[in-house]
Design an enzyme around this catalytic site. Sequence first.
Site, PDB file in Angstrom:
ATOM      1  CG  ASP A  82      -0.166   0.343   2.503  1.00  0.00           C
ATOM      2  OD1 ASP A  82      -0.333   1.452   3.039  1.00  0.00           O
ATOM      3  OD2 ASP A  82       0.614  -0.515   2.969  1.00  0.00           O
ATOM      4  CB  SER A  83       0.990   4.245   0.622  1.00  0.00           C
ATOM      5  OG  SER A  83       1.414   5.581   0.556  1.00  0.00           O
ATOM      6  CB  ALA A  84       5.823   4.127   0.473  1.00  0.00           C
TER       7      ALA A  84
END
Length: 379
Positions: free
Chosen positions: A221-223
């Site tokens: 998720d995300s980074a």
Amino acid sequence: MVAKTRTRRQLAKLALLLLALLLLLAAILLCVFLIPRHHRRPLPPASPPGAGNASNPDDSIVAFDFSPYLIMYKSGRVNRLDGTARCSAGVDEATGVTSKDVVIDSGTGLAARMYLPPAPRGTQSKGLGKRHPVLVFYHGGAFVIESAFTPLYHAYLNGVAAKARVVAVSVEYRLAPEHRLPTAYDDSWQALNWVARNAGSGPEPWLRDRGNLSRLFVAGDSAGANIAHDMAMRAGTGGGLDGGAAIAGLLLLDPYFWGKKPVAGETTDPARRRQYEATWSFICGGRYSIDDPLVDPLSMPASEWRKLACSRVAVTSSGLDDFRPRGLAYVAALRDSGWDGETEQYETPGERHVYFLDRPKDPNSVKELAFVTGFLSRE
């Protein structure tokens, strides 16, 4: 008779006087014990987490303010404002999932938390049972906070492992700014190959005996989604994974991608865009520009997209997320590149970046988890 009456009056007055004195004394004592004395010096306030040496003036000068994640001071001291809590591995009562921590590289501290779903009822006495898909997961946190061992990700991976029935490996890569990029990428690549070796014939029993390497998924998720994308690109451009393992599916949850030129629907506010450029430069120490394919896959030519080493890709996005437009453009670019694979897209309107981590019981979070586990479970 008159004298006796006079004496009684005098005694009554004396009694009233004594009573008044006693009341006054009681009031004075209450003031002494219940009201703080002004000459008492207050205790000094507690030092904030990560407080440094007060004798070093550089220890209080802010070099980079990456709130609400961390603040870095001129001395090099880093004060993380979130994502620092840790929880132990074990058996999760809610899901029955068992977790344990493993060390991948003792020299660098590279580690992971592994998750094993419970055996279906009635199979405990019938051997190990069916092998499970293998999921390698990279947590988010802007490359600077969070951990495979924080309660946030521990709870999320318990839920994923239970519902998708996967053997999950949540990677504890090293964080910036102490370890600038590409350290997180290099750690993640090393961990992915460790999983590939062990799921083939290595010493780790959960992977060797319970994992199905033909169904290897990479997610984040995300980074962490940014990292997951890079892992699939490395596998396609660098000769593949150890032992010839192949990535079956790539799952990107609200991926962290950005670039110099706005895409359709992305903010055009100069200050906001400068902020994202500055934080990316901080994360990588200025090594990579904001147009580097590591942060902006859209800068890749179609020939590079076709090297993405997996057969299925799913991307989720949240309606109020700054990264949403580039995530949508990612899917479009992959489809238009001639890449020979299957793409899926899932969007939750009206939600902010990775909302499902903070509110796992929210109806939208439950629906998103169903999409995630469906992607991992489908044959």
